[in-house]
Design an enzyme around this catalytic site. Structure first.
Site, mmCIF file in Angstrom:
data_model
loop_
_atom_site.group_PDB
_atom_site.id
_atom_site.type_symbol
_atom_site.label_atom_id
_atom_site.label_comp_id
_atom_site.label_asym_id
_atom_site.label_seq_id
_atom_site.Cartn_x
_atom_site.Cartn_y
_atom_site.Cartn_z
ATOM 1 C CE1 TYR A 92 2.902 -3.456 -4.949
ATOM 2 C CE2 TYR A 92 1.426 -5.383 -5.278
ATOM 3 C CZ TYR A 92 1.782 -4.303 -4.644
ATOM 4 O OH TYR A 92 0.441 -3.629 -3.867
ATOM 5 C CG ASP A 95 2.660 11.505 -2.638
ATOM 6 O OD1 ASP A 95 3.611 11.513 -3.317
ATOM 7 O OD2 ASP A 95 1.979 10.838 -2.088
ATOM 8 N N GLY A 155 2.991 8.936 1.538
ATOM 9 C CA GLY A 155 2.527 8.457 0.215
ATOM 10 C C GLY A 155 0.943 8.828 0.281
ATOM 11 C CD GLN A 162 -7.109 2.716 -5.562
ATOM 12 O OE1 GLN A 162 -5.990 1.832 -5.720
ATOM 13 N NE2 GLN A 162 -8.083 2.475 -5.794
HETATM 14 P P1 NAD Z 1 -0.605 4.828 -5.174
HETATM 15 O O1 NAD Z 1 0.515 4.507 -6.214
HETATM 16 O O2 NAD Z 1 -1.729 5.260 -5.423
HETATM 17 O O3 NAD Z 1 0.118 5.925 -4.294
HETATM 18 C C1 NAD Z 1 1.452 5.660 -3.727
HETATM 19 C C2 NAD Z 1 1.878 7.122 -3.232
HETATM 20 O O4 NAD Z 1 3.169 6.883 -3.173
HETATM 21 C C3 NAD Z 1 1.726 8.194 -4.565
HETATM 22 O O5 NAD Z 1 1.180 9.365 -4.060
HETATM 23 C C4 NAD Z 1 3.317 8.543 -4.663
HETATM 24 O O6 NAD Z 1 3.604 9.865 -5.119
HETATM 25 C C5 NAD Z 1 4.159 8.174 -3.282
HETATM 26 N N1 NAD Z 1 5.357 8.121 -3.533
HETATM 27 C C6 NAD Z 1 5.816 7.142 -4.542
HETATM 28 N N2 NAD Z 1 7.269 7.357 -4.433
HETATM 29 C C7 NAD Z 1 7.590 8.090 -3.048
HETATM 30 C C8 NAD Z 1 8.598 8.387 -2.436
HETATM 31 N N3 NAD Z 1 9.738 8.066 -2.912
HETATM 32 N N4 NAD Z 1 8.422 9.000 -1.295
HETATM 33 C C9 NAD Z 1 7.218 9.241 -0.779
HETATM 34 N N5 NAD Z 1 6.169 9.026 -1.615
HETATM 35 C C10 NAD Z 1 6.211 8.270 -2.796
HETATM 36 O O7 NAD Z 1 -0.708 3.430 -4.334
HETATM 37 P P2 NAD Z 1 -1.857 3.080 -3.436
HETATM 38 O O8 NAD Z 1 -2.954 2.247 -4.127
HETATM 39 O O9 NAD Z 1 -2.313 4.071 -2.430
HETATM 40 O O10 NAD Z 1 -1.237 1.999 -2.484
HETATM 41 C C11 NAD Z 1 -0.646 2.418 -1.166
HETATM 42 C C12 NAD Z 1 0.001 1.069 -0.568
HETATM 43 O O11 NAD Z 1 -0.910 -0.113 -0.408
HETATM 44 C C13 NAD Z 1 1.190 0.274 -1.428
HETATM 45 O O12 NAD Z 1 2.139 -0.050 -0.503
HETATM 46 C C14 NAD Z 1 0.416 -0.654 -2.256
HETATM 47 O O13 NAD Z 1 1.325 -1.888 -2.554
HETATM 48 C C15 NAD Z 1 -0.270 -1.035 -1.136
HETATM 49 N N6 NAD Z 1 -1.540 -1.845 -1.863
HETATM 50 C C16 NAD Z 1 -2.489 -1.292 -2.598
HETATM 51 C C17 NAD Z 1 -3.515 -1.837 -3.155
HETATM 52 C C18 NAD Z 1 -4.528 -1.056 -4.265
HETATM 53 O O14 NAD Z 1 -5.463 -1.809 -4.692
HETATM 54 N N7 NAD Z 1 -4.497 0.265 -4.252
HETATM 55 C C19 NAD Z 1 -3.873 -3.307 -2.997
HETATM 56 C C20 NAD Z 1 -2.519 -3.787 -2.238
HETATM 57 C C21 NAD Z 1 -1.761 -3.320 -1.577
HETATM 58 C C1 AKB Z 2 -2.009 -3.950 -7.741
HETATM 59 O O1 AKB Z 2 -2.720 -4.418 -8.611
HETATM 60 O O2 AKB Z 2 -0.895 -4.127 -7.844
HETATM 61 C C2 AKB Z 2 -2.669 -3.870 -6.283
HETATM 62 C C3 AKB Z 2 -2.411 -4.913 -5.560
HETATM 63 C C4 AKB Z 2 -3.285 -5.933 -5.546
HETATM 64 O O3 AKB Z 2 -1.537 -5.115 -4.797
HETATM 65 N N1 AKB Z 2 -3.909 -3.299 -6.616
#
Ligand code: NAD
Ligand code: AKB
Length: 315
Positions: free
Chosen positions: A141, A36, A10, A14
């Site tokens: 989620y 990815d 992934g 972000q």
């Molecule tokens: P994002 O959606 O920006 O990135 C996720 C990536 O996973 C994408 O590039 C997507 O193409 C890839 N993906 C989706 N399905 C896939 C699959 N089947 N196989 C391989 N890749 C796949 O998410 P992010 O913000 O980078 O978050 C990453 C992790 O951190 C997640 O588990 C999210 O729940 C967690 N998280 C993020 C935040 C936040 O604010 N960004 C906050 C809390 C938790």
């Molecule tokens: C979302 O809003 O889904 C994420 C998180 C806080 O897990 N940024």
């Protein structure tokens, strides 16, 4: 010289975009394999197409590179997940099982899997939310993250899997776009402030949420992964805190740079998600166990975001 080979699954998202940069700077470009669903235009190091649902495919890449650590970032975030709950559950859970099982079978040594403040729900005490408290998430989620946390702890206790996790707040950065979360407004607002001088927010003005600047999140992630195992006392997921603010407060911080910036409000379905989450987080355990400490507050983050977005986008 490092003996680790890291796989980020992934990596186009972000967090992955930025995490790959810092891991490569520290472990060496060739020792960090990005992956990815699609190959990005620029791939400064090894890249593989991986669908996390394809267990065989994941195992093949792990064996090809003799991967020792996996950072599993592939998931569906809160807002997108509500539109397709069944698919979100399958992706978020099956992806985690594929990696936990690889660790259980001994083909990788260490796993990083992020959880979220979404594990908390409307019955959780919302101010200074402690590590251990009522957790009744009401989003798909949040339910998948809570179940994921339970499985991480289970695999650690039953199978000695070295899995580490953080409950991230909403993350804000200038290098990559957010991927379908409820906290995404706090990234979009900076872009719109610089481009158009105004922003329509999908959450109401009173919605206070825990947030964190990306450099702090990356620092926490790597500190936790590099901490000696005996210091990692929580194997479900750690609370960490950076800052808390509502849309009016971030507006005030932006106005210090763009005095004419205006905001208005058109709350949508994401309001209910935000209303179910805490306003602020108590992260004492992370501070005590592995020395977590944030560097950025709202104004310091805003100054840095605006400085860098201006530099990159020539606003
Ligand atoms: P994002 O959606 O920006 O990135 C996720 C990536 O996973 C994408 O590039 C997507 O193409 C890839 N993906 C989706 N399905 C896939 C699959 N089947 N196989 C391989 N890749 C796949 O998410 P992010 O913000 O980078 O978050 C990453 C992790 O951190 C997640 O588990 C999210 O729940 C967690 N998280 C993020 C935040 C936040 O604010 N960004 C906050 C809390 C938790
Ligand atoms: C979302 O809003 O889904 C994420 C998180 C806080 O897990 N940024």
């Amino acid at each position: 010289m490092t003996t680790e080979t890291i796989l980020i699954i992934g990596s186009n998202g972000q967090i992955g975009t930025e995490l790959a940069e810092v891991l490569r700077a520290s472990y060496g470009t060739d020792n960090v394999v990005c992956s990815d669903l699609k190959k990005p235009e620029i791939t400064p190091g090894p890249f593989e197409i991986i669908d996390i649902m394809d267990r065989e495919g994941v195992y093949t890449i792990i064996k090809k590179y003799k991967v020792t650590q996996v950072y599993l970032l592939a998931a569906m975030l809160s807002a997108t997940a509500e539109k397709n709950p069944k698919f979100a559950w399958d992706l978020n859970m099956q992806g985690l099982f594929n990696i936990l099982d690889a660790a259980k079978e001994g083909i990788i040594k260490k796993v990083y899997w992020p959880s979220s403040i979404a594990v908390f729900g409307p019955t959780t005490p919302s101010v200074n939310t402690p590590q251990y408290t009522i957790m009744e998430p009401n989003t798909i989620y949040g339910i998948s993250k809570q179940a994921g946390e339970r499985f991480c702890e289970y695999y650690f206790q039953k199978y000695n899997v070295d899995v580490r996790s953080i409950r991230y707040p909403g993350l804000i950065g200038y290098k990559s776009a957010p991927g379908g979360g409820t906290t995404d407004y706090a990234v979009h607002i900076y872009h719109e402030a610089l481009k158009n001088g105004k922003y329509t927010c999908f959450l109401n003005e009173k919605t206070t949420l825990p947030m964190m600047y990306m450099p702090d999140a990356l620092k926490a992630t790597i500190s936790l992964m590099e901490a000696p195992a005996e210091k990692v006392k929580i194997r479900s997921s750690y609370n960490i805190a950076g800052m808390s603010f509502n849309p009016l407060e971030i507006t005030e911080a932006i106005k210090k740079h763009i005095p004419n910036f205006t905001i208005d409000f058109a709350p949508d379905f994401r309001q209910a998600i935000a209303d179910s989450w805490p306003q602020s987080i108590n992260d004492q355990e992370a501070r005590n166990d592995w020395g977590w400490k944030n560097d950025f507050d709202l104004q310091k983050m805003t100054d840095d975001m605006i400085f860098n977005l201006k530099k990159i986008n020539l606003f």
